[in-house]
Design an enzyme around this catalytic site. Structure first.
Site, PDB file in Angstrom:
ATOM      1  CE1 TYR A  41       3.388  -3.726   3.470  1.00  0.00           C
ATOM      2  CE2 TYR A  41       5.138  -3.453   1.849  1.00  0.00           C
ATOM      3  CZ  TYR A  41       4.140  -2.910   2.629  1.00  0.00           C
ATOM      4  OH  TYR A  41       3.886  -1.564   2.563  1.00  0.00           O
ATOM      5  CG  HIS A  74       4.331  -0.384   8.272  1.00  0.00           C
ATOM      6  ND1 HIS A  74       4.438  -1.668   7.795  1.00  0.00           N
ATOM      7  CD2 HIS A  74       3.585   0.271   7.352  1.00  0.00           C
ATOM      8  CE1 HIS A  74       3.774  -1.776   6.644  1.00  0.00           C
ATOM      9  NE2 HIS A  74       3.248  -0.612   6.366  1.00  0.00           N
TER      10      HIS A  74
END
Length: 291
Positions: A54, A112
């Site tokens: 991010y 992730h």
């Protein structure tokens, strides 16, 4: 069902407690992250879900320090990106995330996605286990893992226990985070996690607004005097999940936390049970073990 408040927590298999409501920062621009997270803290959130991918871990860390809240009262999550899927890559990413966020430890580190193949997933998990032993991370888990990936992870944990010296040496699964909402319920994964006391975190809990306006949702929002987003977040909480709504709009950040003064009836929960599989995000959950 249990009466929840914004202070409610879930006790993880690691022994630590995670707030049952999180604040997501997916696709929040780095320069807007500090402001959004600070706003979230102001209205009561204590759980921030970020990721290396991010590119906003620094903003989260800045907001944590600016809040003047004790570090022990804030729960911070980051994730090993697909590009860091190797033993060395994961070890390096833990150090980078700590430095970028300016923290002494990370509360929760997730893999992730399951991409990379079986041997790689095992290596990355081993790196996270070692980071826990070194005190750099408190709890570990995965994201976007389907039941087949989770079954494999249990085998990897057993192998690591044998290789590293016994029970507990293979690591403990505390969390699996997936896209979860009524139109992508993932009941098989939810059941797998529930049987093992693994927290099931729900990202995109309000479906990115894609289902706003649907009759069933509008009717419930009208009945309870709530927004459609609040109904969906409440659904997630009543399912026993850990929803991670995101917003950069102060009024919505506040609204998304105001979900503790009403409870959906069993009949109304049932109206949000759909035989549908319509994710609105990427879907690594369905990837094969060789991917």
């Amino acid at each position: 069902m249990a009466a929840y408040s914004i202070n409610s927590t879930f006790k993880l298999n690691s022994g630590y407690e995670i707030p049952r409501l999180g604040f997501g920062v997916y696709q929040t621009p780095p320069d807007a992250t500090e402001k959004a997270v600070s706003e979230a803290f102001n209205v009561g959130y204590r759980h921030v879900d970020s990721a290396a991918a991010y590119r906003n871990e620094a903003g989260c860390g800045n907001a944590m320090r600016a809040s003047k809240l004790p570090r022990s009262e804030i729960y911070f999550t980051s994730k090993i990106p697909s590009g860091g899927m190797s033993y060395a890559g994961a070890k390096a990413q833990v150090e980078t995330s700590l430095k970028t966020a300016g923290l002494d430890y990370i509360d929760l580190m997730l893999i992730h996605s399951p991409y990379g193949g079986s041997a790689t997933r095992k290596d990355v998990w081993k790196a996270l286990v070692e980071a826990v032993e070194e005190g750099k991370i408190r709890s570990i888990g995965v994201s976007n893992y389907g039941v087949h990936h989770l079954d494999e992870l249990e085998k990897h944990i057993a192998e690591l226990e044998a290789e590293r010296g016994g029970k507990g040496k293979g690591g403990i699964i505390s969390v699996n985070q997936c896209e979860v909402h009524p139109w992508c319920p993932r009941n098989d994964i939810a059941e797998w996690c529930a049987k093992r006391n693994i927290a099931f975190e729900a990202y995109a809990p309000v479906v990115r607004g894609a289902r706003f306006g649907e009759k069933c949702l509008v009717n419930l929002a009208t009945k309870y005097g709530k927004t459609e987003a609040q109904v969906l977040i409440r659904w997630s909480l009543q399912k026993g999940y850990v929803p991670l709504p995101k917003s950069v709009t102060p009024s919505r950040i506040k609204e998304n936390a105001e979900v503790y003064d009403f409870e959906l009836s069993k009949e109304d929960m049932d109206t949000l049970e759909f035989d549908e599989y319509s994710p609105v995000c990427w879907d690594p959950v369905k990837s094969g073990l060789d991917n």
